[in-house]
Design an enzyme around this catalytic site. Structure first.
Site, PDB file in Angstrom:
ATOM      1  CB  ALA A  51      -0.959  -0.019   1.184  1.00 44.86           C
ATOM      2  CB  SER A  52       0.039   4.806   0.423  1.00 43.56           C
ATOM      3  OG  SER A  52      -0.526   4.692   1.720  1.00 43.56           O
ATOM      4  CG  LEU A  53       1.941   4.980   4.793  1.00 36.68           C
ATOM      5  CD1 LEU A  53       1.595   5.143   6.261  1.00 36.68           C
ATOM      6  CD2 LEU A  53       2.637   6.224   4.270  1.00 36.68           C
ATOM      7  CB  VAL A  56       2.770  -7.298   4.330  1.00 40.20           C
ATOM      8  CG1 VAL A  56       2.858  -8.472   5.298  1.00 40.20           C
ATOM      9  CG2 VAL A  56       2.245  -6.063   5.043  1.00 40.20           C
ATOM     10  CG  ASP A 211      -6.563   2.487   7.932  1.00 34.87           C
ATOM     11  OD1 ASP A 211      -7.441   2.824   7.115  1.00 34.87           O
ATOM     12  OD2 ASP A 211      -5.394   2.248   7.599  1.00 34.87           O
TER      13      ASP A 211
END
Length: 240
Positions: A51-53, A56, A211
């Site tokens: 994802a954006s940050l 995994v 979130d």
């Protein structure tokens, strides 16, 4: 929002552009003092989600073979964060100057500036995961759901500011209706349990996971439970 937008943006939950394995190895070595091949019994170079940050990777723990989920921050995120805040500040300032009556969003920058950098410190995420785990444990504020809500354990010795190592949890996305049906679970029962989980956090704990997107919440059957009536809501902990 139109389906074209929601479908297009949904990839950002966990199918965003991946970092090269060389960058992943560099971040892990900078944070933990050794490359992943030395820290873990195995480390899959292909991420299972991105994802954006961060992204995994699956791994296994040395000595025990325990399956792990290793969340590694994309390289250069701190610099990108500073640049993004500068760009947002510039855009807001120009818009407010051009449209002083219609455009008043300076408060957005005031909210983002102190909190966005906190997203990049995985030590805070580890602490929040531990607090959430205690809340849903027997004797905690959400103990009525003990055994029904799983928060992955964090391995502190393999975690740092930019690397977060957790126990790996199986399951399908909470929005994967077909996958839920294949496990012979009822979607409305899953939705009810998820609602109970968040109501417990809001009204019982005042400490809320904010979130809960489809990449962060997994579902699997409870061991030994009747497949038609029970489900296990599993927040896998790595907010992508």
């Amino acid at each position: 929002m139109p389906e074209q937008y929601t479908r297009g943006l949904s990839v950002l939950f966990e199918h965003n552009r991946c970092s090269a394995i060389a960058d992943v190895r560099r971040v892990v070595e900078e944070e933990l003092g050794a490359p992943p091949e030395q820290l873990f019994a195995s480390f899959d170079p292909e991420p299972i989600a991105s994802a954006s940050l961060a992204q995994v990777h699956r791994a296994t723990r040395r000595g025990t073979g325990e399956p792990l989920a290793v969340k590694v921050q994309h390289a250069g995120m701190l610099e990108a964060c500073a640049a993004d805040l500068w760009a947002v500040g510039l855009a807001v300032a120009v818009a407010e100057r051009l449209f002083p009556e219609e455009f008043r969003l300076g408060w957005v920058l005031a909210e983002l500036a102190p909190h966005l950098p906190l997203e990049l410190d995985f030590r805070l995420e580890a602490a929040n995961a531990a607090r959430c785990r205690e809340f849903f444990a027997p004797g905690g504020g959400g103990s009525a759901l003990a055994g029904q809500v799983v928060v992955p354990a964090v391995h502190a010795e393999l975690s740092s500011t930019r690397v977060l190592t957790m126990g790996f949890e199986e399951g399908v996305s909470v929005t994967d209706v077909a996958g839920i049906a294949e496990m012979r679970l009822r979607p409305h029962a899953v939705a009810r349990q998820l609602s109970e989980c968040f109501c417990a956090m809001i009204f019982g704990g005042g400490f809320v996971h904010c979130d809960p997107h489809p990449g962060n919440v997994l579902v699997r059957p409870m061991p030994g439970a009747a497949a038609s009536s029970s489900s296990k809501v599993c927040d896998r902990g790595y907010r992508l």
